[in-house]
Design a protein around this motif. Structure first.
Motif, PDB file in Angstrom:
ATOM      1  N   SER A  95       0.996  -1.119   0.218  1.00 42.56           N
ATOM      2  CA  SER A  95      -0.725   0.137  -0.091  1.00 42.56           C
ATOM      3  C   SER A  95       1.074   0.934  -0.142  1.00 42.56           C
ATOM      4  CB  SER A  95      -1.287  -0.081   1.456  1.00 42.56           C
ATOM      5  OG  SER A  95       0.332   0.219   1.983  1.00 42.56           O
ATOM      6  N   ILE A  96       1.877   0.870   0.954  1.00 42.63           N
ATOM      7  CA  ILE A  96       2.670   2.549   0.845  1.00 42.63           C
ATOM      8  C   ILE A  96       4.111   2.409  -0.445  1.00 42.63           C
ATOM      9  CG2 ILE A  96       5.056   3.716   1.716  1.00 42.63           C
ATOM     10  CD1 ILE A  96       4.213   1.575   4.673  1.00 42.63           C
ATOM     11  N   ALA A  97       3.856   1.694  -1.530  1.00 41.69           N
ATOM     12  CA  ALA A  97       4.096   1.665  -2.807  1.00 41.69           C
ATOM     13  C   ALA A  97       3.664   2.192  -3.845  1.00 41.69           C
ATOM     14  CB  ALA A  97       4.503   0.059  -3.224  1.00 41.69           C
ATOM     15  N   GLY A  98       2.329   1.763  -3.091  1.00 38.19           N
ATOM     16  CA  GLY A  98       1.066   2.035  -4.252  1.00 38.19           C
ATOM     17  C   GLY A  98       0.726   4.084  -3.535  1.00 38.19           C
ATOM     18  N   ILE A  99       0.950   4.342  -3.092  1.00 31.35           N
ATOM     19  CA  ILE A  99       1.055   6.093  -2.758  1.00 31.35           C
ATOM     20  C   ILE A  99       2.572   6.476  -2.716  1.00 31.35           C
ATOM     21  CG2 ILE A  99       1.405   7.378  -0.755  1.00 31.35           C
ATOM     22  CD1 ILE A  99      -0.388   5.519   1.376  1.00 31.35           C
ATOM     23  N   LYS A 100       3.111   5.815  -3.229  1.00 32.05           N
ATOM     24  CA  LYS A 100       4.216   6.227  -3.759  1.00 32.05           C
ATOM     25  C   LYS A 100       4.330   6.666  -5.659  1.00 32.05           C
ATOM     26  CE  LYS A 100       9.221   5.721  -3.744  1.00 32.05           C
ATOM     27  NZ  LYS A 100      10.591   5.262  -4.020  1.00 32.05           N
ATOM     28  N   SER A 101       3.706   5.705  -5.968  1.00 29.93           N
ATOM     29  CA  SER A 101       3.371   5.578  -7.149  1.00 29.93           C
ATOM     30  C   SER A 101       2.821   6.887  -7.294  1.00 29.93           C
ATOM     31  CB  SER A 101       3.302   4.029  -7.373  1.00 29.93           C
ATOM     32  OG  SER A 101       1.992   3.535  -7.253  1.00 29.93           O
ATOM     33  N   ILE A 102       1.550   6.976  -6.670  1.00 31.98           N
ATOM     34  CA  ILE A 102       0.656   7.658  -7.409  1.00 31.98           C
ATOM     35  C   ILE A 102       1.335   9.216  -7.193  1.00 31.98           C
ATOM     36  CG2 ILE A 102      -1.289   9.026  -6.661  1.00 31.98           C
ATOM     37  CD1 ILE A 102      -3.037   6.185  -5.800  1.00 31.98           C
ATOM     38  N   LEU A 103       1.819   9.389  -6.390  1.00 35.51           N
ATOM     39  CA  LEU A 103       2.819  10.606  -5.859  1.00 35.51           C
ATOM     40  C   LEU A 103       3.710  11.338  -7.324  1.00 35.51           C
ATOM     41  CD1 LEU A 103       3.211  10.463  -2.042  1.00 35.51           C
ATOM     42  CD2 LEU A 103       1.456  11.455  -3.337  1.00 35.51           C
ATOM     43  N   SER A 104       4.426   9.581  -7.650  1.00 35.90           N
ATOM     44  CA  SER A 104       5.868   9.842  -8.375  1.00 35.90           C
ATOM     45  C   SER A 104       4.686  10.294  -9.894  1.00 35.90           C
ATOM     46  CB  SER A 104       6.435   8.754  -8.798  1.00 35.90           C
ATOM     47  OG  SER A 104       5.286   7.482  -8.721  1.00 35.90           O
ATOM     48  N   ASP A 105       3.392   9.654 -10.096  1.00 36.68           N
ATOM     49  CA  ASP A 105       2.470   9.717 -11.349  1.00 36.68           C
ATOM     50  C   ASP A 105       2.111  11.313 -11.856  1.00 36.68           C
ATOM     51  OD1 ASP A 105       2.661   7.105 -12.269  1.00 36.68           O
ATOM     52  OD2 ASP A 105       1.023   6.274 -11.880  1.00 36.68           O
ATOM     53  N   LYS A 106       1.812  11.664  -9.927  1.00 36.91           N
ATOM     54  CA  LYS A 106       1.840  13.418 -10.232  1.00 36.91           C
ATOM     55  C   LYS A 106       2.472  13.862 -10.120  1.00 36.91           C
ATOM     56  CE  LYS A 106      -0.747  16.623  -6.700  1.00 36.91           C
ATOM     57  NZ  LYS A 106      -0.740  16.595  -5.141  1.00 36.91           N
ATOM     58  N   ASP A 107       3.744  13.890 -10.222  1.00 36.07           N
ATOM     59  CA  ASP A 107       4.894  14.875 -10.041  1.00 36.07           C
ATOM     60  C   ASP A 107       5.192  14.598 -11.578  1.00 36.07           C
ATOM     61  OD1 ASP A 107       5.089  15.814  -7.660  1.00 36.07           O
ATOM     62  OD2 ASP A 107       6.541  14.141  -7.039  1.00 36.07           O
ATOM     63  N   SER A 108       5.022  13.588 -12.229  1.00 31.45           N
ATOM     64  CA  SER A 108       5.602  13.099 -13.848  1.00 31.45           C
ATOM     65  C   SER A 108       4.071  14.028 -14.819  1.00 31.45           C
ATOM     66  CB  SER A 108       5.829  11.629 -13.898  1.00 31.45           C
ATOM     67  OG  SER A 108       4.610  10.845 -14.056  1.00 31.45           O
ATOM     68  N   GLY A 109       3.068  13.724 -14.336  1.00 34.86           N
ATOM     69  CA  GLY A 109       2.277  14.915 -14.675  1.00 34.86           C
ATOM     70  C   GLY A 109       1.901  16.347 -14.397  1.00 34.86           C
ATOM     71  N   LYS A 110       2.991  16.809 -14.038  1.00 29.36           N
ATOM     72  CA  LYS A 110       2.986  17.829 -13.645  1.00 29.36           C
ATOM     73  C   LYS A 110       3.964  17.942 -14.642  1.00 29.36           C
ATOM     74  CE  LYS A 110       1.867  19.014  -9.177  1.00 29.36           C
ATOM     75  NZ  LYS A 110       1.930  19.395  -7.535  1.00 29.36           N
ATOM     76  N   LYS A 111       5.204  17.530 -14.945  1.00 29.85           N
ATOM     77  CA  LYS A 111       6.189  17.621 -15.925  1.00 29.85           C
ATOM     78  C   LYS A 111       5.942  17.681 -17.245  1.00 29.85           C
ATOM     79  CE  LYS A 111       9.927  16.797 -12.690  1.00 29.85           C
ATOM     80  NZ  LYS A 111      10.691  15.064 -12.360  1.00 29.85           N
ATOM     81  N   SER A 112       5.315  16.797 -17.451  1.00 27.65           N
ATOM     82  CA  SER A 112       4.713  16.550 -19.418  1.00 27.65           C
ATOM     83  C   SER A 112       3.336  17.330 -19.634  1.00 27.65           C
ATOM     84  CB  SER A 112       3.630  14.977 -18.884  1.00 27.65           C
ATOM     85  OG  SER A 112       2.469  14.485 -17.849  1.00 27.65           O
ATOM     86  N   SER A 113       2.503  17.911 -18.437  1.00 26.94           N
ATOM     87  CA  SER A 113       1.638  19.633 -18.279  1.00 26.94           C
ATOM     88  C   SER A 113       2.183  20.419 -19.110  1.00 26.94           C
ATOM     89  CB  SER A 113       0.813  19.149 -17.189  1.00 26.94           C
ATOM     90  OG  SER A 113       1.195  19.900 -16.478  1.00 26.94           O
ATOM     91  N   LYS A 114       3.379  20.935 -18.469  1.00 26.16           N
ATOM     92  CA  LYS A 114       4.396  21.604 -18.848  1.00 26.16           C
ATOM     93  C   LYS A 114       5.152  21.624 -19.962  1.00 26.16           C
ATOM     94  CE  LYS A 114       5.549  23.152 -13.302  1.00 26.16           C
ATOM     95  NZ  LYS A 114       6.802  23.140 -12.559  1.00 26.16           N
ATOM     96  N   ASN A 115       5.543  20.546 -20.259  1.00 22.53           N
ATOM     97  CA  ASN A 115       6.103  20.349 -21.390  1.00 22.53           C
ATOM     98  C   ASN A 115       5.260  20.425 -22.402  1.00 22.53           C
ATOM     99  OD1 ASN A 115       8.430  20.341 -20.083  1.00 22.53           O
ATOM    100  ND2 ASN A 115       7.997  17.248 -19.859  1.00 22.53           N
ATOM    101  N   ALA A 116       3.829  20.107 -22.077  1.00 27.02           N
ATOM    102  CA  ALA A 116       2.624  20.122 -23.009  1.00 27.02           C
ATOM    103  C   ALA A 116       2.126  21.407 -23.502  1.00 27.02           C
ATOM    104  CB  ALA A 116       1.867  19.559 -23.004  1.00 27.02           C
ATOM    105  N   LYS A 117       2.407  22.680 -22.051  1.00 28.29           N
ATOM    106  CA  LYS A 117       2.913  23.839 -22.723  1.00 28.29           C
ATOM    107  C   LYS A 117       3.759  24.615 -23.191  1.00 28.29           C
ATOM    108  CE  LYS A 117      -0.244  24.335 -18.372  1.00 28.29           C
ATOM    109  NZ  LYS A 117      -0.894  25.310 -17.576  1.00 28.29           N
ATOM    110  N   LYS A 118       4.066  24.073 -23.532  1.00 26.58           N
ATOM    111  CA  LYS A 118       5.689  25.038 -24.250  1.00 26.58           C
ATOM    112  C   LYS A 118       5.360  23.807 -25.705  1.00 26.58           C
ATOM    113  CE  LYS A 118       9.133  24.742 -20.900  1.00 26.58           C
ATOM    114  NZ  LYS A 118      10.484  23.857 -20.121  1.00 26.58           N
TER     115      LYS A 118
END
Length: 118
Positions: A95-118
């Motif tokens: 369960s902790i690994a699942g939470i960690k993966s969601i948080l890392s997906d959230k961070d990568s989602g922010k990075k990809s949305s910033k790249n998409a805006k450029k």
């Protein structure tokens, strides 16, 4: 040279000028409306992407929440002496690994949305 206009002709000329002016305003209005519709379509496309991302995250969180509840239940059962220590520890780690993966997906989602805006 004398120009004679009847009242009927003057009214017709005034109406014709008013129609031409109104057509100019109508053309400007339609141009603005078209630009607004295009911007609205872009906003709706972004909203659709965000909704899809939120739905995916919700599904992942649902699974992680279920794992976390199960892990906590197993830990409480372990305290009572009903379950094995290994199974409880495995579920908590998962369960902790699942939470960690969601948080890392959230961070990568922010990075990809910033790249998409450029």
């Amino acid at each position: 040279m004398t120009i004679t206009l009847t009242l009927n002709e003057i009214v017709t000329i005034v109406i014709a000028v008013a129609v031409v002016v109104m057509l100019g305003y109508l053309i400007k209005l339609l141009k603005t409306l078209t630009e607004t519709a295009q911007r609205t379509n872009k906003i709706l496309a972004d909203a659709e992407i965000m909704s899809r991302i939120a739905a995916d995250k919700t599904e992942k969180l649902e699974g992680v929440a279920d794992d976390l509840v199960e892990g906590i239940g197993i830990v409480s059962g372990l305290i009572k002496g009903n379950q094995s220590y290994t199974k409880a520890l495995t579920n908590v780690v998962n369960s902790i690994a699942g939470i960690k993966s969601i948080l890392s997906d959230k961070d990568s989602g922010k990075k990809s949305s910033k790249n998409a805006k450029k």
